[in-house]
Design a protein around this motif. Structure first.
Motif, PDB file in Angstrom:
ATOM      1  N   GLY A 292       0.821  -1.211   0.000  1.00 52.18           N
ATOM      2  CA  GLY A 292       0.000   0.000   0.000  1.00 52.18           C
ATOM      3  C   GLY A 292       0.855   1.262   0.000  1.00 52.18           C
ATOM      4  O   GLY A 292       0.503   2.265  -0.606  1.00 52.18           O
ATOM      5  N   CYS A 295       2.851   1.806  -3.417  1.00 52.43           N
ATOM      6  CA  CYS A 295       1.929   2.034  -4.519  1.00 52.43           C
ATOM      7  C   CYS A 295       1.585   3.523  -4.631  1.00 52.43           C
ATOM      8  O   CYS A 295       1.315   4.158  -3.623  1.00 52.43           O
ATOM      9  CB  CYS A 295       0.670   1.270  -4.169  1.00 52.43           C
ATOM     10  N   GLN A 299      -3.966   0.112  -7.494  1.00 52.03           N
ATOM     11  CA  GLN A 299      -4.280  -0.798  -6.378  1.00 52.03           C
ATOM     12  C   GLN A 299      -3.232  -1.912  -6.368  1.00 52.03           C
ATOM     13  O   GLN A 299      -2.945  -2.480  -7.425  1.00 52.03           O
ATOM     14  CB  GLN A 299      -5.641  -1.464  -6.638  1.00 52.03           C
ATOM     15  N   TYR A 301      -1.686  -5.557  -6.169  1.00 54.92           N
ATOM     16  CA  TYR A 301      -2.294  -6.792  -6.675  1.00 54.92           C
ATOM     17  C   TYR A 301      -1.987  -7.959  -5.729  1.00 54.92           C
ATOM     18  O   TYR A 301      -0.820  -8.251  -5.444  1.00 54.92           O
ATOM     19  CB  TYR A 301      -1.737  -7.101  -8.071  1.00 54.92           C
TER      20      TYR A 301
END
Ligand SMILES: Nc1ncnc2c1ncn2[C@@H]1O[C@H](COP(=O)(O)OP(=O)(O)O)[C@@H](O)[C@H]1O
Ligand SMILES: [Mg+2]
Length: 449
Positions: A292, A295, A299, A301
């Motif tokens: 998270g 990134c 989103q 993966y």
């Protein structure tokens, strides 16, 4: 070092030895090893002479008085002398020319010396870096590829997504997360090697638990420029990166990322952003949180678990199932074992290798083992069935194999292990005995007789 050159039993003897005696001991050890490998006496003598010369050269190179040290030209001359002496040897023995093979033995020998040298490095200091920049997995991937059960759909989905995103974004960062052993690195390697990225400059970095930004930058610089970076200040590194990244399509893999510091990760992203290039960064991590943070605009993966059928395919491959006479009886048991792997490739792989040498009853025992129900793991990122499968595989290893396997724990995670070197280390630690095998060159001599 003494332990490596003289083997465990010689250790105590070596402590009080003079340097001359110690060198004699080293030569003796080499002689024994060469005698175990080569049947021809003259070949052994020639190689012993070679070892002796190499030791002499090495000693001269560390002479206190630098004037007495040989220059590189002299060293090469000496090495060429012994090289050609050995190269001529088989022709004298067999009376036949073997142009293609005459250097094979020599090459093996120099690898041996290199191996010995690397053994010493390995034991004397922590020279192995935690962060391995070399994409060893990438280069060796073809050999492994045929054993990979390809996640075709997933792969195409990700590749199409990356290519589409990179049309509108200068930098695309896609983290792939999932538990240890599920197959993230393998999956990422499939993407990395796909022809769709053949016009990309590609950099594979194994990051691991120790997050060292400088090393990441150095790896990128090294790969893109094929030169070591001389820059040591962040500003210099930055301008060097800017130049190298400029106007290019680049695919960077950051494999096995653990760092969750916002500041560090932001710095990395800022450093790699370049308005003038297209950069795709694929990250693998066990942690959803890390995924998270790294990134930016996508989103993360979550990699899918393998299906039971895929796990069964891996078990079949690793256990050489198709070649077995009893495969009909084993199919149902095998499928049940595959189910216990919970979609984790590592579990299927280690069980597959374990089952390879087992008979029907032993397959049953693995299937019904209590280990599957024991609470082996407290770590949520490594669920019970993964460790249970590893524990089962380990408990079925023979004692030599277990020692050899345990020995591998000295290598940092992600470290490239040189196969021949480890074998020598196992031999010198008395875990296994060397086998008497003929070199390729000798086999040719034998054939020509
Ligand atoms: N699709 C696959 N087919 C066959 N073997 C696989 C597959 N995925 C992973 N493996 C094997 O399982 C082991 C663990 O995979 P790896 O990719 O290293 O997992 P992770 O990176 O998630 O920890 C490796 O030895 C790898 O060769
Ligand atoms: Mg991995």
């Amino acid at each position: 070092m003494i332990r490596i050159v003289s083997a465990p039993k010689g250790y105590s003897k070596c402590l009080d030895m003079s340097s001359d005696k110690f060198i004699d001991q080293v030569l003796k050890n080499w002689r024994n090893r060469l005698q175990a490998t080569y049947s021809s006496g003259s070949l052994v003598e020639a190689y012993c002479h070679q070892v002796n010369t190499c030791i002499q050269i090495a000693l001269l190179c560390v002479e206190e008085d630098s004037q007495k040290r040989p220059n590189i030209g002299k060293i090469v001359e000496k090495l060429n002398e012994i090289d050609s002496a050995i190269g001529e040897l088989p022709q004298k023995v067999s009376g036949m020319a073997m142009h293609n093979n005459k250097n094979i033995g020599m090459r093996k020998e120099s690898e041996d010396i290199k191996g010995q040298h690397q053994n010493i490095n390995l034991m004397t200091g922590p020279s192995c870096s935690e962060l391995e920049a070399v994409d060893a997995r990438e280069t060796s991937s073809n050999a492994v590829e045929e054993l990979i059960v390809v996640r075709t759909e997933e792969k195409w989905k990700i590749i199409a997504f990356l290519l589409l995103e990179s049309k509108s974004k200068k930098i695309v960062i896609l983290p792939i997360y999932g538990i240890g052993g599920i197959g993230k690195t393998t999956f990422e390697r499939l993407i990395y090697n796909d022809p769709k990225f053949k016009y990309y400059s590609r950099v594979w970095i194994h990051v691991s638990q120790i997050f060292d930004l400088n090393k990441i930058y150095e790896s990128i610089i090294l790969k893109l420029s094929e030169k070591e970076s001389r820059a040591n200040e962040r500003q210099m590194i930055n301008s060097c990166l800017l130049k190298l990244l400029s106007g290019k399509k680049i695919l960077i893999v950051l494999d096995d990322l653990w760092e969750d510091g916002q500041f560090h990760l932001q710095e990395l992203k800022d450093m790699l952003y370049h308005a003038d290039s297209n950069i795709i960064i694929l990250v693998t991590t066990r942690s959803q949180r890390v995924a998270g943070i790294i990134c930016t605009n996508l989103q993360p993966y979550k990699i899918l678990p393998l299906t039971n059928d895929m796990c069964w395919d891996i078990i079949k491959q690793r256990s050489a199932f198709e070649a077995r006479d009893d495969k009909k009886q084993l199919t149902d048991i095998g499928r049940e074992i595959a189910q216990k792997c919970g979609g984790v490739a590592l579990a299927a792989q280690s069980l597959g290798f374990t089952l390879r040498s087992m008979n029907f009853d032993q397959w049953m025992k693995v299937k019904d083992s209590d280990t599957w129900n024991e609470p082996v793991s407290n770590d949520a990122s490594l669920p019970n069935y993964v460790l249970a499968s590893l524990k089962l595989s380990c408990s079925h290893m023979g004692s030599s194999l277990k020692k050899c396997f345990t020995y591998c724990a000295i290598f940092p995670k992600g470290n490239k292990i040189a196969k021949d070197d480890v074998i020598y280390q196992w031999i010198s630690s008395d875990f296994i005995k060397p086998t008497k095998i003929l070199s390729d060159m000798q086999l040719d001599v034998e054939k020509s007789r």
